[in-house]
Write an enzyme that holds these catalytic residues in place. Structure first.
Site, PDB file in Angstrom:
ATOM      1  N   ASP A 133      -6.716 -21.893  -2.983  1.00 53.90           N
ATOM      2  CA  ASP A 133      -6.633 -21.095  -4.203  1.00 53.90           C
ATOM      3  C   ASP A 133      -8.032 -20.601  -4.559  1.00 53.90           C
ATOM      4  OD1 ASP A 133      -5.431 -20.127  -6.634  1.00 53.90           O
ATOM      5  OD2 ASP A 133      -4.102 -21.873  -6.608  1.00 53.90           O
ATOM      6  N   ASP A 235      -5.873 -16.004  -7.418  1.00 51.03           N
ATOM      7  CA  ASP A 235      -5.239 -16.293  -8.704  1.00 51.03           C
ATOM      8  C   ASP A 235      -5.383 -15.114  -9.662  1.00 51.03           C
ATOM      9  OD1 ASP A 235      -4.170 -18.407 -10.630  1.00 51.03           O
ATOM     10  OD2 ASP A 235      -5.998 -17.805 -11.678  1.00 51.03           O
ATOM     11  N   GLU A 296      -1.695 -13.339  -6.391  1.00 51.58           N
ATOM     12  CA  GLU A 296      -0.846 -13.482  -7.573  1.00 51.58           C
ATOM     13  C   GLU A 296      -1.081 -12.232  -8.406  1.00 51.58           C
ATOM     14  OE1 GLU A 296       0.081 -16.498 -11.275  1.00 51.58           O
ATOM     15  OE2 GLU A 296      -1.955 -16.055 -10.702  1.00 51.58           O
ATOM     16  N   HIS A 358       4.138 -23.504  -9.812  1.00 51.22           N
ATOM     17  CA  HIS A 358       3.677 -24.504 -10.787  1.00 51.22           C
ATOM     18  C   HIS A 358       3.613 -23.955 -12.213  1.00 51.22           C
ATOM     19  CE1 HIS A 358       0.144 -22.181  -9.725  1.00 51.22           C
ATOM     20  NE2 HIS A 358      -0.394 -22.572 -10.864  1.00 51.22           N
ATOM     21  N   ASP A 359       3.966 -22.683 -12.400  1.00 54.59           N
ATOM     22  CA  ASP A 359       3.918 -22.086 -13.740  1.00 54.59           C
ATOM     23  C   ASP A 359       5.305 -21.884 -14.350  1.00 54.59           C
ATOM     24  OD1 ASP A 359       1.137 -21.832 -13.806  1.00 54.59           O
ATOM     25  OD2 ASP A 359       1.181 -19.853 -12.874  1.00 54.59           O
TER      26      ASP A 359
HETATM   27  O1  TEU Z   1      -1.469 -17.815 -13.612  1.00 50.11           O
HETATM   28  C1  TEU Z   1      -1.675 -16.494 -13.995  1.00 50.11           C
HETATM   29  C2  TEU Z   1      -0.713 -15.941 -14.957  1.00 50.11           C
HETATM   30  O2  TEU Z   1      -0.543 -14.753 -14.953  1.00 50.11           O
HETATM   31  C3  TEU Z   1      -0.147 -16.768 -16.074  1.00 50.11           C
HETATM   32  O3  TEU Z   1       0.149 -15.883 -17.118  1.00 50.11           O
HETATM   33  C4  TEU Z   1       1.083 -17.499 -15.806  1.00 50.11           C
HETATM   34  O4  TEU Z   1       2.172 -16.615 -15.750  1.00 50.11           O
HETATM   35  C5  TEU Z   1       1.232 -18.487 -16.953  1.00 50.11           C
HETATM   36  O5  TEU Z   1       0.336 -19.541 -16.673  1.00 50.11           O
HETATM   37  C6  TEU Z   1       2.611 -19.057 -17.138  1.00 50.11           C
HETATM   38  O6  TEU Z   1       2.584 -19.931 -18.234  1.00 50.11           O
HETATM   39  C7  TEU Z   1      -2.504 -18.392 -12.881  1.00 50.11           C
HETATM   40  C8  TEU Z   1      -2.157 -19.803 -12.493  1.00 50.11           C
HETATM   41  O7  TEU Z   1      -1.028 -19.803 -11.648  1.00 50.11           O
HETATM   42  C9  TEU Z   1      -1.960 -20.620 -13.735  1.00 50.11           C
HETATM   43  O8  TEU Z   1      -1.595 -21.942 -13.426  1.00 50.11           O
HETATM   44  C10 TEU Z   1      -3.251 -20.603 -14.504  1.00 50.11           C
HETATM   45  O9  TEU Z   1      -3.069 -21.256 -15.736  1.00 50.11           O
HETATM   46  C11 TEU Z   1      -3.739 -19.183 -14.751  1.00 50.11           C
HETATM   47  O10 TEU Z   1      -3.731 -18.396 -13.577  1.00 50.11           O
HETATM   48  C12 TEU Z   1      -5.166 -19.193 -15.226  1.00 50.11           C
HETATM   49  O11 TEU Z   1      -6.020 -19.507 -14.168  1.00 50.11           O
END
Ligand code: TEU
Ligand code: CA
Length: 569
Positions: A133, A235, A296, A358-359
């Site tokens: 990542d 990311d 992403e 994970h989100d």
């Molecule tokens: O997520 C990016 C993102 O666009 C977030 O809005 C995501 O949809 C949100 O966390 C959902 O609740 C990335 C990572 O995947 C995330 O875990 C991080 O918190 C974020 O970047 C900040 O680095």
């Protein structure tokens, strides 16, 4: 499982529905046919390892690099090709590693650099690739770059981050908000300016208009490429560069007429982003071997997705397609969404489908248990290189985390309406013991282990022929052994009630995939494709070897992979 023969006549005495190949729908070709490259990532199955939750090797309740190494035999047996490992860099863990304090070191809670080197070697020895990542939109506020930047207005690194004066009344420079809620500007007392943070205030955004930032990040990328990693998952990469003038975001009223919602149009996918992505790609391509950029990109629209590949396919190899996450689990909606994405792909591009991560909520929590195998079949038989989220292969589901055990900041902001991301990040369930083999039973894991560990675990399911894990393993090996599934063209059948069906073809090999999203038992006439088929895999029952395609009865929620025989078009 007993072999269940299906007699379509006695079964409700209905006439089969005739299903045609969709005459209007395009045949989407395998990228390898349109493009000379047969790079591994074009047909790979990726697997997301959320490192904190996968395997603890040293009894501190936190997953780590050595833990991943210990579980490589499992991942190899499962049949995945590459791992995406979430951030393991030194971090204050305000966002559990997505707040990086040093891009070229390992956080002690995850191990050492020597552990990383060992993991990389051990994975490669097993033909498993490692994608790491890279969080480039922001750093941690504990990163030395930010410490310097905030130390004074004249510090040479001041302009590495985004600093702006307050408005005359002291309020923030504009109306931008973070993805976690609240203003995206944090006030710095010492230097009397605001800094921008699209995520937590402990995650200040880097200023990508500064060439020194670009050069510093190039060095970071080279550090890891020199080690031999197989790629980066970039990311939140769509937000890297902001509108030069920092205009207010447009504001709309949401459906319930209540809160105001912003479109993040002035930070998402700005034109200046693309030269930056081309630069990252050039750094990658200055190294031998086939390395991959996963992005992403937050993309929900097919035409925008195409932009992230680059006009000459010279940007991100695999922009994540997360649309299915936002599409109802219905045959027609999913079919429509997939057709739009395939049609929008630039020639030679590989689609990278993401159904869980994970989100977001886990698949079972999102779509219901009875759909779980169909989701696996869809994800692993579509044309493209998909990604699995750890634990999906054993049917893990979200767990309610009481407020006092919550650790994700996102779940603490408005705890009654949003539980945050802890529920979908609970420890991997390896066995039925109290802490599921993730960490010793005497140790408190960083997040609670789901109570369903007694049945939802690797040990039990590996030994059970009809388990979810066995189903995933069978499917992954089927895919590995089938060129039609890995790189064959895809052609959708016409819309048919609750059934989504498509044909994957490579040379003489033709596979028909039929997924019944509904609780009914449709009978289909698929004789246009072939007279007979051999059932390779069914999610619900063992079918007779030869199936007459003039009347195929599907069970409720059943997914089937048929190998087509001769005849048909
Ligand atoms: O997520 C990016 C993102 O666009 C977030 O809005 C995501 O949809 C949100 O966390 C959902 O609740 C990335 C990572 O995947 C995330 O875990 C991080 O918190 C974020 O970047 C900040 O680095
Ligand atoms: Ca540990």
């Amino acid at each position: 499982m007993p072999s269940l023969a299906i007699d379509c006549k006695t079964e409700m005495g209905r006439e089969p529905m005739l299903v045609h190949l969709d005459a209007d729908a395009q045949v989407f070709e395998a990228p390898t046919d349109a493009h000379p490259s047969t790079a591994w990532w074009r047909s790979a199955v990726f697997y997301e390892v959320y490192i904190r939750s996968f395997q603890d090797s040293n009894g501190d309740g936190i997953g780590d690099l050595r833990g991943i190494e210990q579980r490589l035999p499992y991942l190899q047996q499962l049949g995945v090709d590459a791992l995406w490992i979430t951030p393991f860099y030194p971090s204050p863990m305000a966002d559990f590693g997505y707040d990086v304090a040093d891009y070229t070191a390992v956080d002690p809670s995850f191990g050492t650099m020597a552990d990383f080197d060992r993991l990389l070697q051990a994975a490669h020895d097993r033909d498993i690739r490692i994608v790491i990542d890279m969080v480039l939109n922001h750093t941690s506020d504990a990163h030395p770059w930010f410490a310097e930047s905030r130390s004074s207005r004249t510090n040479p690194k001041r302009d590495w981050y985004i600093w702006r004066d307050a408005q005359p009344d002291g309020s923030p420079p504009n109306n931008w908000t973070t993805f976690f809620g609240g203003s995206a500007w944090a006030w710095d007392e010492t230097t009397q300016q605001y800094y921008l943070h699209l995520f937590l205030d402990r995650q200040p955004d880097l200023n990508w208009r500064n060439p020194e930032v670009i050069a510093a990040v190039d060095d970071v990328l080279r550090f890891w490429l020199d080690k031999g990693i197989d790629g980066f998952r970039l990311d939140a990469i769509n937000f890297l560069i902001k509108h030069a003038d920092f205009p207010d975001m447009p504001v709309v009223t949401n459906a319930t007429g209540g809160d105001l919602v912003q479109y993040h149009v002035h930070v998402n996918n700005q034109p200046e982003l693309h030269p930056l992505l081309q630069n990252v790609r050039r750094v990658l391509e200055s190294y031998p071997g086939e390395r991959v950029l996963i992005g992403e990109t937050g993309t929900l629209k097919a035409p925008e997705l195409a932009e992230f590949y680059g006009a000459d396919l010279d940007e991100i190899h695999l922009p994540m397609i997360v649309l299915p996450l936002h599409t109802p689990w219905q045959a027609a909606a999913m079919r429509q969404c997939l057709l739009e994405f395939y049609a929008g792909l630039p020639p030679g591009a590989t689609p990278h489908f993401v159904f869980s991560n994970h989100d977001d909520k886990r698949l079972i929590t999102r779509y219901g248990y009875e759909q779980h195998r169909s989701i696996a079949v869809l994800l692993l038989t579509l044309l493209g290189s998909p990604i699995l989220y750890y634990g999906d292969e054993i049917a893990m589901c979200d767990m309610f985390i009481p407020l006092e055990k919550r650790v994700d900041t996102a779940g603490l902001i408005d705890p009654d309406t949003y539980p945050g991301r802890d529920p979908n990040r609970t420890p991997m369930q390896w066995d039925a013991s109290q802490h599921a083999g993730f960490t010793p039973d005497t140790v408190e894991p960083w997040l609670p282990v789901n109570e369903n560990r007694s049945t939802i675990n690797v040990a039990v399911q590996a030994a059970a022929p009809d388990s979810t894990l066995t189903f995933y393993t069978t499917l992954l090996h089927l895919r590995r052994d089938s060129r039609a599934l890995r790189v064959g063209s895809i052609r959708f059948l016409e819309e048919t009630g609750d059934v989504l069906a498509y044909v994957r073809t490579f040379g003489d090999e033709r596979l028909l995939i039929a997924i019944n999203f509904g609780s009914g038992s449709p009978i289909l006439d698929l004789s246009e494709l072939a007279d007979q088929a051999h059932c390779v895999l069914s999610s619900t029952l063992q079918r007779p070897d030869a199936v007459a395609l003039a009347a195929v009865a599907l069970n409720a929620y059943e997914s089937v992979v048929f190998k087509l025989g001769a005849g048909g078009t």
